[in-house]
Design a protein around this motif. Structure first.
Motif, mmCIF file in Angstrom:
data_model
loop_
_atom_site.group_PDB
_atom_site.id
_atom_site.type_symbol
_atom_site.label_atom_id
_atom_site.label_comp_id
_atom_site.label_asym_id
_atom_site.label_seq_id
_atom_site.Cartn_x
_atom_site.Cartn_y
_atom_site.Cartn_z
ATOM 1 N N GLU A 1 -10.892 10.781 39.568
ATOM 2 C CA GLU A 1 -10.879 11.737 38.458
ATOM 3 C C GLU A 1 -12.029 11.488 37.491
ATOM 4 O O GLU A 1 -12.646 12.420 36.968
ATOM 5 N N ALA A 2 -12.333 10.217 37.236
ATOM 6 C CA ALA A 2 -13.428 9.898 36.322
ATOM 7 C C ALA A 2 -14.771 10.342 36.892
ATOM 8 O O ALA A 2 -15.630 10.845 36.158
ATOM 9 N N MET A 3 -14.966 10.177 38.201
ATOM 10 C CA MET A 3 -16.239 10.586 38.804
ATOM 11 C C MET A 3 -16.362 12.109 38.826
ATOM 12 O O MET A 3 -17.458 12.653 38.671
ATOM 13 N N ARG A 4 -15.257 12.804 39.013
ATOM 14 C CA ARG A 4 -15.290 14.267 38.950
ATOM 15 C C ARG A 4 -15.719 14.716 37.555
ATOM 16 O O ARG A 4 -16.593 15.595 37.402
ATOM 17 N N HIS A 5 -15.141 14.107 36.529
ATOM 18 C CA HIS A 5 -15.490 14.446 35.156
ATOM 19 C C HIS A 5 -16.961 14.130 34.888
ATOM 20 O O HIS A 5 -17.676 14.918 34.247
ATOM 21 N N LEU A 6 -17.427 12.997 35.389
ATOM 22 C CA LEU A 6 -18.824 12.605 35.181
ATOM 23 C C LEU A 6 -19.770 13.616 35.817
ATOM 24 O O LEU A 6 -20.761 14.042 35.189
ATOM 25 N N ARG A 7 -19.500 14.009 37.036
ATOM 26 C CA ARG A 7 -20.379 14.977 37.717
ATOM 27 C C ARG A 7 -20.437 16.303 36.956
ATOM 28 O O ARG A 7 -21.498 16.911 36.826
ATOM 29 N N GLU A 8 -19.291 16.754 36.458
ATOM 30 C CA GLU A 8 -19.259 18.021 35.730
ATOM 31 C C GLU A 8 -20.149 17.973 34.496
ATOM 32 O O GLU A 8 -20.871 18.934 34.194
ATOM 33 N N HIS A 9 -20.119 16.870 33.780
ATOM 34 C CA HIS A 9 -20.871 16.799 32.531
ATOM 35 C C HIS A 9 -22.336 16.468 32.773
ATOM 36 O O HIS A 9 -23.203 16.931 32.024
ATOM 37 N N VAL A 10 -22.629 15.683 33.798
ATOM 38 C CA VAL A 10 -24.028 15.410 34.124
ATOM 39 C C VAL A 10 -24.746 16.704 34.504
ATOM 40 O O VAL A 10 -25.918 16.902 34.174
ATOM 41 N N VAL B 1 -27.068 22.191 23.674
ATOM 42 C CA VAL B 1 -26.139 21.138 24.087
ATOM 43 C C VAL B 1 -26.782 19.789 23.809
ATOM 44 O O VAL B 1 -28.007 19.661 23.703
ATOM 45 N N HIS B 2 -25.938 18.779 23.702
ATOM 46 C CA HIS B 2 -26.428 17.440 23.389
ATOM 47 C C HIS B 2 -25.601 16.427 24.174
ATOM 48 O O HIS B 2 -24.382 16.568 24.305
ATOM 49 N N ARG B 3 -26.289 15.403 24.682
ATOM 50 C CA ARG B 3 -25.572 14.335 25.366
ATOM 51 C C ARG B 3 -24.795 13.510 24.345
ATOM 52 O O ARG B 3 -25.320 13.085 23.328
ATOM 53 N N LEU B 4 -23.520 13.241 24.656
ATOM 54 C CA LEU B 4 -22.681 12.419 23.796
ATOM 55 C C LEU B 4 -21.884 11.456 24.665
ATOM 56 O O LEU B 4 -21.139 11.880 25.546
ATOM 57 N N ASP B 5 -22.062 10.160 24.433
ATOM 58 C CA ASP B 5 -21.248 9.145 25.093
ATOM 59 C C ASP B 5 -20.145 8.721 24.136
ATOM 60 O O ASP B 5 -20.425 8.357 22.977
ATOM 61 N N VAL B 6 -18.911 8.762 24.603
ATOM 62 C CA VAL B 6 -17.768 8.382 23.779
ATOM 63 C C VAL B 6 -17.214 7.062 24.296
ATOM 64 O O VAL B 6 -16.750 6.971 25.439
ATOM 65 N N MET B 7 -17.277 6.025 23.463
ATOM 66 C CA MET B 7 -16.720 4.733 23.835
ATOM 67 C C MET B 7 -15.218 4.751 23.595
ATOM 68 O O MET B 7 -14.755 5.175 22.536
ATOM 69 N N ASP C 1 -2.188 -5.572 23.374
ATOM 70 C CA ASP C 1 -2.510 -6.900 22.858
ATOM 71 C C ASP C 1 -3.283 -7.738 23.866
ATOM 72 O O ASP C 1 -3.300 -8.974 23.766
ATOM 73 N N ALA C 2 -3.949 -7.083 24.811
ATOM 74 C CA ALA C 2 -4.710 -7.821 25.818
ATOM 75 C C ALA C 2 -6.013 -8.349 25.233
ATOM 76 O O ALA C 2 -6.747 -7.624 24.561
ATOM 77 N N VAL C 3 -6.276 -9.627 25.487
ATOM 78 C CA VAL C 3 -7.537 -10.229 25.052
ATOM 79 C C VAL C 3 -8.466 -10.240 26.263
ATOM 80 O O VAL C 3 -8.456 -11.141 27.097
ATOM 81 N N THR C 4 -9.234 -9.198 26.376
ATOM 82 C CA THR C 4 -10.230 -9.044 27.424
ATOM 83 C C THR C 4 -11.165 -7.938 26.977
ATOM 84 O O THR C 4 -11.041 -7.423 25.861
ATOM 85 N N THR C 5 -12.128 -7.574 27.803
ATOM 86 C CA THR C 5 -13.022 -6.482 27.448
ATOM 87 C C THR C 5 -12.596 -5.242 28.228
ATOM 88 O O THR C 5 -12.655 -5.207 29.458
ATOM 89 N N LEU C 6 -12.126 -4.239 27.501
ATOM 90 C CA LEU C 6 -11.571 -3.042 28.113
ATOM 91 C C LEU C 6 -12.398 -1.792 27.851
ATOM 92 O O LEU C 6 -12.280 -0.812 28.591
ATOM 93 N N ASN C 7 -13.210 -1.798 26.798
ATOM 94 C CA ASN C 7 -13.866 -0.557 26.399
ATOM 95 C C ASN C 7 -14.910 -0.114 27.423
ATOM 96 O O ASN C 7 -15.650 -0.921 27.966
ATOM 97 N N GLN C 8 -14.930 1.185 27.659
ATOM 98 C CA GLN C 8 -15.903 1.807 28.551
ATOM 99 C C GLN C 8 -16.347 3.135 27.957
ATOM 100 O O GLN C 8 -15.594 3.796 27.232
ATOM 101 N N ALA C 9 -17.568 3.523 28.254
ATOM 102 C CA ALA C 9 -18.137 4.748 27.698
ATOM 103 C C ALA C 9 -17.956 5.902 28.678
ATOM 104 O O ALA C 9 -18.111 5.742 29.892
ATOM 105 N N VAL C 10 -17.637 7.051 28.129
ATOM 106 C CA VAL C 10 -17.516 8.287 28.908
ATOM 107 C C VAL C 10 -18.709 9.172 28.567
ATOM 108 O O VAL C 10 -18.916 9.548 27.413
ATOM 109 N N LYS C 11 -19.498 9.489 29.581
ATOM 110 C CA LYS C 11 -20.672 10.349 29.380
ATOM 111 C C LYS C 11 -20.220 11.794 29.380
ATOM 112 O O LYS C 11 -19.588 12.267 30.326
ATOM 113 N N THR C 12 -20.575 12.497 28.318
ATOM 114 C CA THR C 12 -20.131 13.867 28.179
ATOM 115 C C THR C 12 -21.214 14.704 27.503
ATOM 116 O O THR C 12 -22.283 14.198 27.167
ATOM 117 N N VAL C 13 -20.944 15.978 27.329
ATOM 118 C CA VAL C 13 -21.866 16.918 26.703
ATOM 119 C C VAL C 13 -21.102 17.699 25.639
ATOM 120 O O VAL C 13 -19.960 18.105 25.873
#
Length: 464
Positions: free
Chosen positions: A210-219, A283-289, A300-312
């Protein structure tokens, strides 16, 4: 004279495990190695906290050992493979070197200087993740009595939210020990190795699809180039401006209530209005972390979870109500598609040249509300904490601070935003949020406020 020595916080009885990296760890791993030997500020997250009176050095070390035992991410080594990938190895037992600075009563150096020096040391050199545990700890003592703990945590071990959780947990543990009470039990949370297993499951692969489908649409809708130059750039080219504001948190919360949305949506809507004023493109490229802490066992997880979503985002919008709807949809989609394997995303983007755009990382909106009544408001301040010759995006907009005093930070390409415009951008967000708390705002009003503030000179003080 201040004496420097080294002691150890030992840990025993944990689980020993080896696993692939999680998606968040892998993205951080790739980012760190892309920039090495340069150490970007976000690679090492630094914090400090007070130690309650009456605790001995042994008491503090005991709580640090317990903290290491509770969180596998803090006792993990990361080993590179010949293919450029990595694995994580959780240690069941071991020891962490802790640097101790003991200040005698007659020494003129104050603890602010000691803490500043510790923070600089913690982030000055890259972690050797293959051999070094991903946390650096210093203790400041006064005549042998612990006064302060300074933490430097690799982004491989925790994101900003994870570090705040560590600080809150260690603070509670130290206060319990000082008060002769039982140390609070650890909060239930997934460990990184278990998360990696989950992500490699069939359910995890569905998230990837699903994430790759969303990425392709916005790219496919990305503009061919970044924002046009509006000025002769400075050298170094990229400058970070920051305001700290008591007014902005109040205004954003009031605006979100009035508009029946979230503070993140309000912030993104104001940002979109500013981009609409500054950029002629439709239109403008917008990455949402995204923090990716939606599941209960990730809170309460102590790890690195954040990821950026490339969008328009569309800038050719008729009114602010349309911007609000677009921002709400963008944030909803980002939350749904922010968990993915970055290596798969890299394959999708292999032959794509992404234009520089804007990245927004709203960490303030994830902070818990303060339980104490805020004191009298203090004025908004402006600082210029960082300059760098190169960044991947034209704008990086970050929020942080405390629930009652928000830090709004903008790293900008000075070819796109010269200093007066950078300053105006930050103060326009504050001004428009205050207006939205009371009434609707026309899109042209955002441009008008920006233009006035950009020509007014220095608001809030501060020098680069």
């Amino acid at each position: 004279m201040i004496t420097e020595s080294t002691v150890q916080a030992e840990f025993h009885g944990g689980r020993s495990r080896v696993a692939p990296l999680t998606w968040g760890q892998r993205g951080t791993w790739d980012g760190i190695h892309e920039w090495l030997p340069e150490v970007k500020p976000f690679f090492v997250l630094t914090r400090w906290l007070d130690v309650p009176l009456l605790l001995s050095l042994g008491d503090v070390l005991e709580q640090l050992s317990e903290l290491l035992l509770r969180h596998e991410s803090l006792r993990t080594l990361f080993h590179a493979s010949p293919r450029g990938d990595a694995t994580q190895e959780v240690l069941a037992s071991g020891a962490l070197d802790v640097t101790v600075f003991d200040r005698p009563a007659d020494d003129p150096v104050d603890f602010t200087s000691i803490v500043t020096d510790c923070l600089v040391r913690a982030g000055a050199t890259a972690f050797d993740h293959d051999k070094e545990l991903p946390v650096r700890i210093s203790l400041a003592l006064h005549e042998g009595i612990p006064v302060l703990v300074v933490l430097g945590v690799s982004h491989m071990a925790a994101d900003h939210t994870g570090v705040e959780l560590l600080v809150a947990e260690l603070t509670a543990m130290l206060h319990a020990r000082a008060g002769g009470k039982p140390v609070p039990a650890p909060k239930p949370a997934v460990q990184p190795v278990d998360l990696a297993t989950r992500q490699n499951s069939p359910d995890g692969q569905l998230l990837n699809i699903e994430a790759m489908r969303h990425l392709r649409e916005h790219v496919a809708r990305m503009p061919s180039h970044g924002p046009a130059a509006r000025a002769v750039p400075l050298s170094p080219r990229f400058v970070r401006g920051e305001i700290e504001s008591d007014a902005l948190p109040v205004a954003l919360r009031a605006a979100a209530r009035r508009l029946r949305t979230t503070t993140s949506v309000v912030l993104l809507s104001i940002t979109t209005g500013l981009l609409r004023h500054l950029c002629p493109e439709p239109v403008h490229r917008l990455d949402v972390m995204q923090s990716n802490r939606l599941a209960p066992d990730l809170f309460d997880a102590v790890t690195t979870l954040n990821q950026a979503v490339k969008t328009v985002v569309d800038l050719d919008v008729p009114d602010f109500a349309a911007v609000l709807r677009q921002s709400a949809a963008t944030m909803t989609a980002a939350k749904s598609h922010a968990r993915y394997d970055g290596r798969l995303a890299a394959e999708v983007l292999r032959d794509v040249v992404l234009p520089p755009g804007c990245q927004i990382n709203d960490m303030w909106s994830t902070l818990p509300r303060s339980r104490t009544k805020a004191g009298p408001p203090t004025p908004t301040t402006l600082t210029w904490p960082e300059r760098t010759p190169h960044e991947d995006m034209a704008l990086y907009l970050d929020t942080g601070g405390t629930p009652d005093r928000m830090r709004l930070s903008l790293m900008a390409d000075t070819a796109f935003l010269p200093l007066d415009d950078l300053r105006a951008f930050l103060f326009t967000v504050e001004r428009i949020a205050a207006e939205l708390a009371e009434e609707d705002v026309d899109l042209d009003r955002i441009g008008e406020v920006f233009t006035v503030l950009a020509s007014d000179g220095e608001e809030g003080g501060g020098t680069v």
